[in-house]
Design a protein around this motif. Sequence first.
Motif, PDB file in Angstrom:
ATOM      1  N   ASN A 114       0.800  -1.225   0.000  1.00 38.89           N
ATOM      2  CA  ASN A 114       0.000   0.000   0.000  1.00 38.89           C
ATOM      3  C   ASN A 114       0.831   1.273   0.000  1.00 38.89           C
ATOM      4  O   ASN A 114       0.321   2.335  -0.371  1.00 38.89           O
ATOM      5  CB  ASN A 114      -0.938   0.024   1.205  1.00 38.89           C
ATOM      6  N   PHE A 115       2.101   1.171   0.430  1.00 38.29           N
ATOM      7  CA  PHE A 115       2.932   2.382   0.440  1.00 38.29           C
ATOM      8  C   PHE A 115       4.107   2.294  -0.531  1.00 38.29           C
ATOM      9  O   PHE A 115       4.199   3.065  -1.478  1.00 38.29           O
ATOM     10  CB  PHE A 115       3.431   2.701   1.842  1.00 38.29           C
ATOM     11  N   ILE A 116       4.995   1.319  -0.350  1.00 39.77           N
ATOM     12  CA  ILE A 116       6.180   1.252  -1.205  1.00 39.77           C
ATOM     13  C   ILE A 116       5.793   0.982  -2.660  1.00 39.77           C
ATOM     14  O   ILE A 116       6.259   1.661  -3.582  1.00 39.77           O
ATOM     15  CB  ILE A 116       7.156   0.172  -0.703  1.00 39.77           C
ATOM     16  N   ALA A 117       4.929  -0.013  -2.874  1.00 34.39           N
ATOM     17  CA  ALA A 117       4.516  -0.326  -4.245  1.00 34.39           C
ATOM     18  C   ALA A 117       3.711   0.821  -4.850  1.00 34.39           C
ATOM     19  O   ALA A 117       3.834   1.110  -6.045  1.00 34.39           O
ATOM     20  CB  ALA A 117       3.706  -1.616  -4.274  1.00 34.39           C
ATOM     21  N   ALA A 118       2.893   1.473  -4.032  1.00 35.87           N
ATOM     22  CA  ALA A 118       2.145   2.629  -4.534  1.00 35.87           C
ATOM     23  C   ALA A 118       3.097   3.769  -4.891  1.00 35.87           C
ATOM     24  O   ALA A 118       2.889   4.479  -5.882  1.00 35.87           O
ATOM     25  CB  ALA A 118       1.117   3.091  -3.502  1.00 35.87           C
ATOM     26  N   ALA A 119       4.148   3.940  -4.094  1.00 31.77           N
ATOM     27  CA  ALA A 119       5.146   4.967  -4.408  1.00 31.77           C
ATOM     28  C   ALA A 119       5.830   4.688  -5.737  1.00 31.77           C
ATOM     29  O   ALA A 119       6.100   5.606  -6.522  1.00 31.77           O
ATOM     30  CB  ALA A 119       6.178   5.052  -3.288  1.00 31.77           C
ATOM     31  N   ALA A 120       6.094   3.414  -6.029  1.00 37.71           N
ATOM     32  CA  ALA A 120       6.676   3.050  -7.319  1.00 37.71           C
ATOM     33  C   ALA A 120       5.722   3.420  -8.459  1.00 37.71           C
ATOM     34  O   ALA A 120       6.144   3.931  -9.508  1.00 37.71           O
ATOM     35  CB  ALA A 120       6.982   1.552  -7.357  1.00 37.71           C
ATOM     36  N   GLN A 121       4.437   3.183  -8.262  1.00 37.72           N
ATOM     37  CA  GLN A 121       3.450   3.532  -9.284  1.00 37.72           C
ATOM     38  C   GLN A 121       3.380   5.042  -9.500  1.00 37.72           C
ATOM     39  O   GLN A 121       3.266   5.522 -10.635  1.00 37.72           O
ATOM     40  CB  GLN A 121       2.074   3.000  -8.880  1.00 37.72           C
ATOM     41  N   VAL A 122       3.455   5.799  -8.413  1.00 40.39           N
ATOM     42  CA  VAL A 122       3.451   7.262  -8.520  1.00 40.39           C
ATOM     43  C   VAL A 122       4.674   7.734  -9.302  1.00 40.39           C
ATOM     44  O   VAL A 122       4.580   8.582 -10.195  1.00 40.39           O
ATOM     45  CB  VAL A 122       3.404   7.899  -7.115  1.00 40.39           C
ATOM     46  N   ALA A 124       6.472   6.057 -11.496  1.00 33.39           N
ATOM     47  CA  ALA A 124       6.366   5.661 -12.897  1.00 33.39           C
ATOM     48  C   ALA A 124       5.394   6.562 -13.647  1.00 33.39           C
ATOM     49  O   ALA A 124       5.673   7.005 -14.776  1.00 33.39           O
ATOM     50  CB  ALA A 124       5.931   4.202 -12.995  1.00 33.39           C
ATOM     51  N   ALA A 125       4.251   6.845 -13.025  1.00 29.22           N
ATOM     52  CA  ALA A 125       3.236   7.670 -13.679  1.00 29.22           C
ATOM     53  C   ALA A 125       3.734   9.092 -13.900  1.00 29.22           C
ATOM     54  O   ALA A 125       3.616   9.648 -14.999  1.00 29.22           O
ATOM     55  CB  ALA A 125       1.957   7.680 -12.838  1.00 29.22           C
ATOM     56  N   VAL A 126       4.289   9.684 -12.856  1.00 27.74           N
ATOM     57  CA  VAL A 126       4.716  11.082 -12.961  1.00 27.74           C
ATOM     58  C   VAL A 126       5.896  11.222 -13.923  1.00 27.74           C
ATOM     59  O   VAL A 126       6.014  12.231 -14.633  1.00 27.74           O
ATOM     60  CB  VAL A 126       5.030  11.668 -11.573  1.00 27.74           C
ATOM     61  N   GLY A 127       6.747  10.204 -13.989  1.00 30.06           N
ATOM     62  CA  GLY A 127       7.823  10.236 -14.969  1.00 30.06           C
ATOM     63  C   GLY A 127       7.282  10.325 -16.387  1.00 30.06           C
ATOM     64  O   GLY A 127       7.779  11.100 -17.221  1.00 30.06           O
ATOM     65  N   ILE A 128       6.250   9.535 -16.673  1.00 31.42           N
ATOM     66  CA  ILE A 128       5.610   9.579 -17.996  1.00 31.42           C
ATOM     67  C   ILE A 128       4.930  10.926 -18.213  1.00 31.42           C
ATOM     68  O   ILE A 128       5.035  11.535 -19.286  1.00 31.42           O
ATOM     69  CB  ILE A 128       4.603   8.421 -18.133  1.00 31.42           C
ATOM     70  N   PHE A 129       4.235  11.423 -17.198  1.00 32.24           N
ATOM     71  CA  PHE A 129       3.542  12.704 -17.331  1.00 32.24           C
ATOM     72  C   PHE A 129       4.521  13.857 -17.565  1.00 32.24           C
ATOM     73  O   PHE A 129       4.232  14.789 -18.321  1.00 32.24           O
ATOM     74  CB  PHE A 129       2.709  12.993 -16.083  1.00 32.24           C
ATOM     75  N   ARG A 130       5.669  13.808 -16.909  1.00 31.45           N
ATOM     76  CA  ARG A 130       6.672  14.861 -17.120  1.00 31.45           C
ATOM     77  C   ARG A 130       7.147  14.859 -18.569  1.00 31.45           C
ATOM     78  O   ARG A 130       7.327  15.924 -19.172  1.00 31.45           O
ATOM     79  CB  ARG A 130       7.847  14.672 -16.169  1.00 31.45           C
ATOM     80  N   GLU A 131       7.360  13.679 -19.120  1.00 28.72           N
ATOM     81  CA  GLU A 131       7.772  13.589 -20.522  1.00 28.72           C
ATOM     82  C   GLU A 131       6.678  14.109 -21.451  1.00 28.72           C
ATOM     83  O   GLU A 131       6.950  14.780 -22.450  1.00 28.72           O
ATOM     84  CB  GLU A 131       8.121  12.148 -20.882  1.00 28.72           C
ATOM     85  N   GLN A 132       5.427  13.784 -21.126  1.00 34.84           N
ATOM     86  CA  GLN A 132       4.291  14.228 -21.947  1.00 34.84           C
ATOM     87  C   GLN A 132       3.944  15.695 -21.708  1.00 34.84           C
ATOM     88  O   GLN A 132       3.232  16.307 -22.499  1.00 34.84           O
ATOM     89  CB  GLN A 132       3.040  13.400 -21.608  1.00 34.84           C
ATOM     90  N   GLY A 135      -0.965  15.246 -17.683  1.00 35.79           N
ATOM     91  CA  GLY A 135      -1.464  14.008 -17.102  1.00 35.79           C
ATOM     92  C   GLY A 135      -2.207  14.246 -15.804  1.00 35.79           C
ATOM     93  O   GLY A 135      -2.163  15.339 -15.232  1.00 35.79           O
ATOM     94  N   HIS A 136      -2.897  13.206 -15.361  1.00 33.16           N
ATOM     95  CA  HIS A 136      -3.664  13.278 -14.120  1.00 33.16           C
ATOM     96  C   HIS A 136      -3.358  12.028 -13.293  1.00 33.16           C
ATOM     97  O   HIS A 136      -3.680  10.911 -13.696  1.00 33.16           O
ATOM     98  CB  HIS A 136      -5.167  13.354 -14.416  1.00 33.16           C
ATOM     99  N   LEU A 137      -2.732  12.232 -12.154  1.00 32.59           N
ATOM    100  CA  LEU A 137      -2.431  11.141 -11.224  1.00 32.59           C
ATOM    101  C   LEU A 137      -3.528  11.068 -10.175  1.00 32.59           C
ATOM    102  O   LEU A 137      -3.878  12.072  -9.552  1.00 32.59           O
ATOM    103  CB  LEU A 137      -1.085  11.403 -10.531  1.00 32.59           C
ATOM    104  N   VAL A 138      -4.062   9.865  -9.986  1.00 31.90           N
ATOM    105  CA  VAL A 138      -5.093   9.628  -8.972  1.00 31.90           C
ATOM    106  C   VAL A 138      -4.574   8.568  -8.006  1.00 31.90           C
ATOM    107  O   VAL A 138      -4.223   7.468  -8.423  1.00 31.90           O
ATOM    108  CB  VAL A 138      -6.412   9.149  -9.606  1.00 31.90           C
ATOM    109  N   VAL A 139      -4.522   8.894  -6.746  1.00 29.96           N
ATOM    110  CA  VAL A 139      -4.072   7.960  -5.716  1.00 29.96           C
ATOM    111  C   VAL A 139      -5.271   7.566  -4.865  1.00 29.96           C
ATOM    112  O   VAL A 139      -5.910   8.427  -4.246  1.00 29.96           O
ATOM    113  CB  VAL A 139      -2.972   8.589  -4.837  1.00 29.96           C
ATOM    114  N   VAL A 140      -5.583   6.284  -4.851  1.00 33.90           N
ATOM    115  CA  VAL A 140      -6.689   5.783  -4.031  1.00 33.90           C
ATOM    116  C   VAL A 140      -6.147   5.475  -2.642  1.00 33.90           C
ATOM    117  O   VAL A 140      -5.484   4.471  -2.420  1.00 33.90           O
ATOM    118  CB  VAL A 140      -7.340   4.538  -4.652  1.00 33.90           C
ATOM    119  N   SER A 141      -6.412   6.372  -1.720  1.00 30.12           N
ATOM    120  CA  SER A 141      -6.015   6.186  -0.328  1.00 30.12           C
ATOM    121  C   SER A 141      -7.188   5.562   0.423  1.00 30.12           C
ATOM    122  O   SER A 141      -7.798   4.614  -0.067  1.00 30.12           O
ATOM    123  CB  SER A 141      -5.573   7.522   0.277  1.00 30.12           C
TER     124      SER A 141
END
Length: 250
Positions: A114-122, A124-132, A135-141
């Motif tokens: 719920n934390f470390i793996a979610a941080a990896a997803q964040v 990865a997503a933001v890296g792609i969004f920065r290149e693009q 983007g819109h990142l949604v974190v389900v807490s």
Amino acid sequence: MVLRKNILITGASSGLGEGMARQFAAKGRNLALCGRRTEKLDALAAELKTAHPGITVVTRKLDVNDHDQVFSVFGEFAQELGSLDRVIVNAGLGKGQPIGTGRFDANRETLETNFIAAAAQVEAAVGIFREQRAGHLVVVSSFSAIRGLPKNVTAYAASKAGISSLAQGTRAELRGTPIKVTTLLPGYIESEMNDKVGGNPLATKAEPGARALVKAIESETAKAYVPTWPWVPLSLVMRVIPDGLLRKFT
């Protein structure tokens, strides 16, 4: 409102992820669905493409605790769809046990997922969004992120508080850019992980719960309690309720 056409959802083979996928498919969005159970993902993809023939649905097997795989799968989805307009970090685990009862294994797995793996997803997503440059990142807490909780929920609540803080910091970092960040704090919504909440009078049925989640996501607000009722007023109560009462009702 920006139209987010290509949407990636982790943990999409069941529960909230599956419910959100159905709602977005009905809106005509293309979907990148990933999870550990590929047979369920593929069945869902086939169903959605049949019901909504104008959309594209692609799937990948993903264990979010394999952090290298998170980055590679997200990158593959971005290439296959041409872009990722929205990433919903949804995969999670609710497996904790009371602290000090000999079940560190369960608490560690909950925290790691719920934390470390979610941080990896964040990341990865933001890296792609920065290149693009968009983007819109949604974190389900979770509603349980509001404060520390006792019993089986201690590690779970801590993990969700952690990822909420990470999302908040990411939002501050990206302020003024075309990248938006939304943190969702769902209350009790019926799902595979929450299979015991059906008898809870505060529980929301799966389909209206998914609709409420998608409505909050589409608003691209910074933070949303879902559904609004009763979780917004209860969020005020949660902050001040004494520990003794909290333990009784947890």
